[in-house]
Design a protein around this motif. Structure first.
Motif, mmCIF file in Angstrom:
data_model
loop_
_atom_site.group_PDB
_atom_site.id
_atom_site.type_symbol
_atom_site.label_atom_id
_atom_site.label_comp_id
_atom_site.label_asym_id
_atom_site.label_seq_id
_atom_site.Cartn_x
_atom_site.Cartn_y
_atom_site.Cartn_z
ATOM 1 N N MET A 1 0.824 -1.213 0.000
ATOM 2 C CA MET A 1 0.000 0.000 0.000
ATOM 3 C C MET A 1 0.860 1.266 0.000
ATOM 4 S SD MET A 1 -3.167 0.950 2.539
ATOM 5 C CE MET A 1 -2.116 1.328 3.937
ATOM 6 N N GLU A 2 2.149 1.084 0.221
ATOM 7 C CA GLU A 2 3.037 2.251 0.304
ATOM 8 C C GLU A 2 3.017 3.070 -0.977
ATOM 9 O OE1 GLU A 2 7.764 3.265 1.105
ATOM 10 O OE2 GLU A 2 6.974 1.263 1.534
ATOM 11 N N TYR A 3 2.941 2.362 -2.125
ATOM 12 C CA TYR A 3 2.954 3.104 -3.393
ATOM 13 C C TYR A 3 1.677 3.926 -3.560
ATOM 14 C CZ TYR A 3 -0.291 -0.119 -5.683
ATOM 15 O OH TYR A 3 -1.397 -0.839 -6.041
ATOM 16 N N LEU A 4 0.560 3.455 -2.972
ATOM 17 C CA LEU A 4 -0.671 4.232 -3.033
ATOM 18 C C LEU A 4 -0.570 5.471 -2.154
ATOM 19 C CD1 LEU A 4 -3.578 1.603 -3.029
ATOM 20 C CD2 LEU A 4 -2.962 3.198 -4.841
ATOM 21 N N GLU A 5 0.109 5.340 -1.026
ATOM 22 C CA GLU A 5 0.328 6.499 -0.160
ATOM 23 C C GLU A 5 1.185 7.534 -0.883
ATOM 24 O OE1 GLU A 5 2.073 4.738 3.269
ATOM 25 O OE2 GLU A 5 0.147 4.200 4.173
ATOM 26 N N THR A 6 2.186 7.050 -1.613
ATOM 27 C CA THR A 6 3.031 7.952 -2.405
ATOM 28 C C THR A 6 2.217 8.614 -3.509
ATOM 29 O OG1 THR A 6 4.982 6.584 -1.985
ATOM 30 C CG2 THR A 6 5.099 8.111 -3.841
ATOM 31 N N ALA A 7 1.354 7.821 -4.163
ATOM 32 C CA ALA A 7 0.509 8.366 -5.230
ATOM 33 C C ALA A 7 -0.410 9.450 -4.688
ATOM 34 C CB ALA A 7 -0.313 7.247 -5.870
ATOM 35 N N LEU A 8 -0.946 9.241 -3.485
ATOM 36 C CA LEU A 8 -1.821 10.245 -2.869
ATOM 37 C C LEU A 8 -1.045 11.518 -2.547
ATOM 38 C CD1 LEU A 8 -4.495 11.188 -1.654
ATOM 39 C CD2 LEU A 8 -3.878 9.995 0.455
ATOM 40 N N LEU B 1 -1.780 15.283 -4.070
ATOM 41 C CA LEU B 1 -2.035 16.480 -3.267
ATOM 42 C C LEU B 1 -1.092 17.608 -3.663
ATOM 43 C CD1 LEU B 1 -2.685 14.948 0.270
ATOM 44 C CD2 LEU B 1 -4.316 15.532 -1.523
ATOM 45 N N ASP B 2 0.171 17.277 -3.900
ATOM 46 C CA ASP B 2 1.123 18.288 -4.361
ATOM 47 C C ASP B 2 0.686 18.857 -5.710
ATOM 48 O OD1 ASP B 2 2.748 18.056 -2.149
ATOM 49 O OD2 ASP B 2 4.153 16.669 -3.097
ATOM 50 N N SER B 3 0.242 17.963 -6.594
ATOM 51 C CA SER B 3 -0.183 18.384 -7.929
ATOM 52 C C SER B 3 -1.403 19.301 -7.858
ATOM 53 C CB SER B 3 -0.527 17.160 -8.789
ATOM 54 O OG SER B 3 0.578 16.307 -8.916
ATOM 55 N N PHE C 1 -5.091 19.602 -14.235
ATOM 56 C CA PHE C 1 -5.952 18.654 -13.539
ATOM 57 C C PHE C 1 -5.974 17.314 -14.274
ATOM 58 C CE2 PHE C 1 -7.410 22.225 -11.090
ATOM 59 C CZ PHE C 1 -7.806 21.652 -9.880
ATOM 60 N N TYR C 2 -5.956 17.372 -15.582
ATOM 61 C CA TYR C 2 -5.888 16.154 -16.389
ATOM 62 C C TYR C 2 -4.619 15.376 -16.045
ATOM 63 C CZ TYR C 2 -5.609 13.192 -20.575
ATOM 64 O OH TYR C 2 -5.497 12.117 -21.443
ATOM 65 N N ALA C 3 -3.492 16.069 -16.031
ATOM 66 C CA ALA C 3 -2.208 15.421 -15.754
ATOM 67 C C ALA C 3 -2.180 14.812 -14.355
ATOM 68 C CB ALA C 3 -1.069 16.425 -15.919
ATOM 69 N N ALA C 4 -2.756 15.514 -13.386
ATOM 70 C CA ALA C 4 -2.775 15.016 -12.006
ATOM 71 C C ALA C 4 -3.567 13.719 -11.897
ATOM 72 C CB ALA C 4 -3.354 16.075 -11.078
ATOM 73 N N ALA C 5 -4.732 13.671 -12.531
ATOM 74 C CA ALA C 5 -5.570 12.468 -12.468
ATOM 75 C C ALA C 5 -4.955 11.322 -13.260
ATOM 76 C CB ALA C 5 -6.970 12.777 -12.985
ATOM 77 N N GLU C 6 -4.359 11.640 -14.390
ATOM 78 C CA GLU C 6 -3.726 10.596 -15.195
ATOM 79 C C GLU C 6 -2.570 9.969 -14.430
ATOM 80 O OE1 GLU C 6 -2.550 10.053 -19.820
ATOM 81 O OE2 GLU C 6 -1.624 11.767 -18.807
ATOM 82 N N ARG C 7 -1.790 10.807 -13.738
ATOM 83 C CA ARG C 7 -0.674 10.305 -12.934
ATOM 84 C C ARG C 7 -1.179 9.424 -11.790
ATOM 85 N NH1 ARG C 7 1.170 14.874 -11.621
ATOM 86 N NH2 ARG C 7 2.366 15.171 -13.524
ATOM 87 N N LEU C 8 -2.272 9.829 -11.152
ATOM 88 C CA LEU C 8 -2.844 9.029 -10.070
ATOM 89 C C LEU C 8 -3.272 7.656 -10.594
ATOM 90 C CD1 LEU C 8 -4.031 8.678 -7.180
ATOM 91 C CD2 LEU C 8 -6.177 9.598 -8.115
ATOM 92 N N ALA D 1 -8.337 10.497 -2.169
ATOM 93 C CA ALA D 1 -7.844 11.108 -3.410
ATOM 94 C C ALA D 1 -9.000 11.709 -4.203
ATOM 95 C CB ALA D 1 -7.105 10.058 -4.246
ATOM 96 N N ALA D 2 -10.108 10.970 -4.313
ATOM 97 C CA ALA D 2 -11.272 11.455 -5.071
ATOM 98 C C ALA D 2 -11.849 12.712 -4.434
ATOM 99 C CB ALA D 2 -12.331 10.361 -5.144
#
Length: 241
Positions: A1-8, A12-14, A24-31, A155-156
């Motif tokens: 789950m660590e990678y999901l914490e990193t993704a979150l 938030l930074d994005s 906003f598109y780039a942030a969601a695509e990266r998530l 995240a959502a």
């Protein structure tokens, strides 16, 4: 789950820096990618004002719009009627209506077969939903970890809150300059030979946020590395003393 914490954390930074629809598109695509999914779709309905962003294949989006599938889409329909996240499968046997069955079959032609949808309810008939989708069920394997769904729900919620405040459902906030103030600052200090760690210390932000701003600037300037981004920004007088 660590990678999901990193993704979150990255999301938030994005979102703190995002001001335009493309950001906003780039942030969601990266998530989506960091969470093991291929695509994302965000939809918000606030009465007369609506907002939709998606990384689905363009040919599918064109078909979706041409056929007004928003009125048929079983995922949107369910998101409007529940507060709880749900997983969906294009092979779902519970989809009995012929039109909805055909909808899922057509989506599957474009590889869209599995997904998780996270509804966000805000009263007075307003709602939003963030969907992460994939071609296979492999993307769901990480969601079995304890706490993973909760992270995606957070995240959502954050994504919708920032999108609602900054995009205002169709009235995209424009940025006069090509680069945001933070992007310019990061490039300027990079031009002075500072490392990402040193820039983070100077500006009082995280190293990860510095990297995010530098990468955004590089993308906007359409160059392949940060050194070229600095050179372009100086040449075009986008940064300077």
């Amino acid at each position: 789950m660590e990678y999901l914490e990193t993704a979150l954390s990255e999301l938030l930074d994005s979102l703190e820096a995002a001001n335009s629809e493309s950001e906003f598109y780039a942030a969601a695509e990266r998530l989506a990618r960091r969470s093991g999914f291929r695509w994302f779709a965000y939809f918000a309905n606030a009465g007369a004002n609506r907002k939709a962003l998606s990384s689905y294949p363009r040919s599918w989006v064109r078909r979706y719009l041409d056929k007004s599938y928003e009125h048929l889409d079983p995922v949107i329909a369910k998101a409007q009627s529940t507060h709880k996240y749900f997983l969906w499968d294009s092979r779902a046997t519970s989809v009995n209506a012929k039109a909805q069955r055909r909808f899922f079959d057509e989506a599957a032609e474009f590889g869209i077969r599995w997904g998780i949808t996270l509804p966000i309810r805000s009263g007075q008939g307003r709602f939003a939903a963030l969907t992460l989708a994939a071609e296979s069920a492999d993307a769901f394997s990480a969601l079995s970890e304890i706490g993973s769904i909760e992270l995606l729900q957070i995240a959502a919620l954050y994504y919708h809150a920032h999108a609602h405040a900054k995009l205002q459902f169709g009235r995209v906030r424009t940025v006069d300059k090509l680069l945001t103030e933070r992007e310019g600052q990061c490039l300027w200090w990079s031009a002075q030979g500072k490392t990402t760690y040193e820039i983070a210390t100077i500006l009082g932000i995280s190293k990860r946020t510095v990297v995010f701003h530098l990468e955004n600037a590089r993308s906007k300037l359409q160059v392949s590395n940060i050194t070229q981004a600095v050179a372009q920004a100086l040449l075009r007088r986008l940064i300077g003393p």
